[in-house]
Design a protein around this motif. Structure first.
Motif, PDB file in Angstrom:
ATOM      1  N   GLY A  34      23.190 -31.125 -38.501  1.00 13.27           N
ATOM      2  CA  GLY A  34      24.338 -30.571 -37.796  1.00 13.27           C
ATOM      3  C   GLY A  34      24.156 -30.539 -36.309  1.00 13.27           C
ATOM      4  N   ARG A  38      23.757 -34.109 -34.220  1.00 13.18           N
ATOM      5  CA  ARG A  38      23.641 -34.466 -35.638  1.00 13.18           C
ATOM      6  C   ARG A  38      22.187 -34.622 -36.058  1.00 13.18           C
ATOM      7  NH1 ARG A  38      28.826 -37.710 -37.535  1.00 13.18           N
ATOM      8  NH2 ARG A  38      30.318 -36.502 -36.325  1.00 13.18           N
TER       9      ARG A  38
ATOM     10  N   ILE C  17      34.055 -34.245 -40.313  1.00 13.85           N
ATOM     11  CA  ILE C  17      33.121 -33.598 -39.384  1.00 13.85           C
ATOM     12  C   ILE C  17      33.490 -33.928 -37.945  1.00 13.85           C
ATOM     13  CG2 ILE C  17      30.707 -33.587 -38.591  1.00 13.85           C
ATOM     14  CD1 ILE C  17      29.908 -33.976 -41.559  1.00 13.85           C
ATOM     15  N   THR C  21      34.440 -31.133 -35.235  1.00 10.49           N
ATOM     16  CA  THR C  21      33.655 -31.051 -34.005  1.00 10.49           C
ATOM     17  C   THR C  21      34.556 -31.213 -32.778  1.00 10.49           C
ATOM     18  OG1 THR C  21      31.767 -31.981 -35.205  1.00 10.49           O
ATOM     19  CG2 THR C  21      31.633 -31.995 -32.800  1.00 10.49           C
ATOM     20  N   ARG C  26      31.396 -25.810 -35.022  1.00 10.68           N
ATOM     21  CA  ARG C  26      30.049 -26.245 -35.374  1.00 10.68           C
ATOM     22  C   ARG C  26      29.965 -26.407 -36.889  1.00 10.68           C
ATOM     23  NH1 ARG C  26      26.052 -25.401 -31.613  1.00 10.68           N
ATOM     24  NH2 ARG C  26      24.564 -25.332 -33.319  1.00 10.68           N
ATOM     25  N   THR C  28      27.604 -27.555 -40.281  1.00 16.45           N
ATOM     26  CA  THR C  28      26.324 -27.906 -40.901  1.00 16.45           C
ATOM     27  C   THR C  28      26.623 -28.686 -42.169  1.00 16.45           C
ATOM     28  OG1 THR C  28      25.224 -25.951 -40.026  1.00 16.45           O
ATOM     29  CG2 THR C  28      24.201 -27.001 -41.927  1.00 16.45           C
ATOM     30  N   ARG C  29      25.966 -29.823 -42.323  1.00 14.82           N
ATOM     31  CA  ARG C  29      26.248 -30.744 -43.423  1.00 14.82           C
ATOM     32  C   ARG C  29      25.090 -30.771 -44.418  1.00 14.82           C
ATOM     33  NH1 ARG C  29      28.086 -36.868 -43.301  1.00 14.82           N
ATOM     34  NH2 ARG C  29      27.180 -37.529 -45.268  1.00 14.82           N
ATOM     35  N   LEU C  44      29.816 -28.518 -46.638  1.00 14.79           N
ATOM     36  CA  LEU C  44      29.836 -28.181 -45.213  1.00 14.79           C
ATOM     37  C   LEU C  44      29.862 -26.670 -45.020  1.00 14.79           C
ATOM     38  CD1 LEU C  44      32.556 -30.723 -43.999  1.00 14.79           C
ATOM     39  CD2 LEU C  44      30.073 -31.037 -44.074  1.00 14.79           C
TER      40      LEU C  44
END
Ligand code: NI
Ligand code: NI
Ligand code: NI
Lengths: 115, 115, 115
Positions: A34, A38, C17, C21, C26, C28-29, C44
């Motif tokens: 993230g 990334r 994403i 963004t 923000r 997180t993947r 996510l």
């Protein structure tokens, strides 16, 4: 009871998990990615009684650092068709993002009969 | 609505997911690791109506087992410099840790138009 | 504050994403898998102020699509011992499953001292 979900930089995760475990907490570690760059990071799940939340956040804070990275953006193309050399841009990465979630219930299920 | 997050041993996950799916639940599976032995485990996300929570926990309990492992600690070094052979230590691993989280909202978004 | 957990198809995740963004969120993947076909999907984590929840769900809806797949079940065996050719079954996959969780606390911890 609370479930703490902490997203931390990969390079901070090992020390942080060790410190949390040493303090008696059970930690589940999930690989994630993230942020602006990334980059790989780590998502931790930590069960906490209410009185443990602040001590846990203190441990997280002590083990997660903000670092400065320099990123070269893609060179812009001038109207003349020439490339300008890109100027590296300073980006702050790291620290930790922490979610404290109220759990309606946390159970540790431990049936001990052999399968 | 609830979100159930269950952390289970990898070797229990397959059967458990099959049983949950057969009972009509949608399960999301995430690879994780944790516990004293830092073994691979699996983190499951399961959406549940309130009345489904207990039946789901029953299925989890029926498919997750505590197992005994024997771990050899690093050999301690005696003052004389000699190694003592390590005594294997019995460790209980497994079972399941389950978080039941109140969801303010759970939505299944299913736009069907082709992209 | 809310924590939004969205489970989306892998092929939708990149664009989604990027859109989140670009809107200043923000994300997180986490790699995951699930659903009837046990396909790879993506989970996510998105932090959101309450007023951001609906705009975020709108972005998710705009980038996640339901697709039709044809699955061949295992051929049933007739009593005579002959196989019947399996009929492909139409299955709808995709869309997104979204959990909106109330967070008791969300903190962005950013100690800036070098380690
Ligand atoms: Ni430390
Ligand atoms: Ni079973
Ligand atoms: Ni878009």
């Amino acid at each position: 009871m609370k479930l703490i979900i902490a997203v931390v930089q990969r390079q901070d995760a090992g020390d942080l998990i060790e410190a949390l475990t040493a303090a008696g907490h059970r930690v589940t570690r999930i690989s994630s990615e993230g942020g602006f760059l990334r980059e790989g990071n780590v998502t931790l799940l930590i069960a906490a009684e209410d009185y443990q939340v602040d001590p846990i956040l203190k441990i997280v804070r002590e083990h997660c650092y903000t670092r400065t990275r320099y990123v070269s953006p893609l060179p812009p193309v001038a109207e003349s068709g020439e490339f300008y050399p890109p100027t590296p841009v300073e980006v702050q990465v790291g620290g930790a993002t922490v979610f404290v979630l109220r759990a309606a219930d946390v159970r540790r299920l431990t049936p001990s009969e052999p399968r």
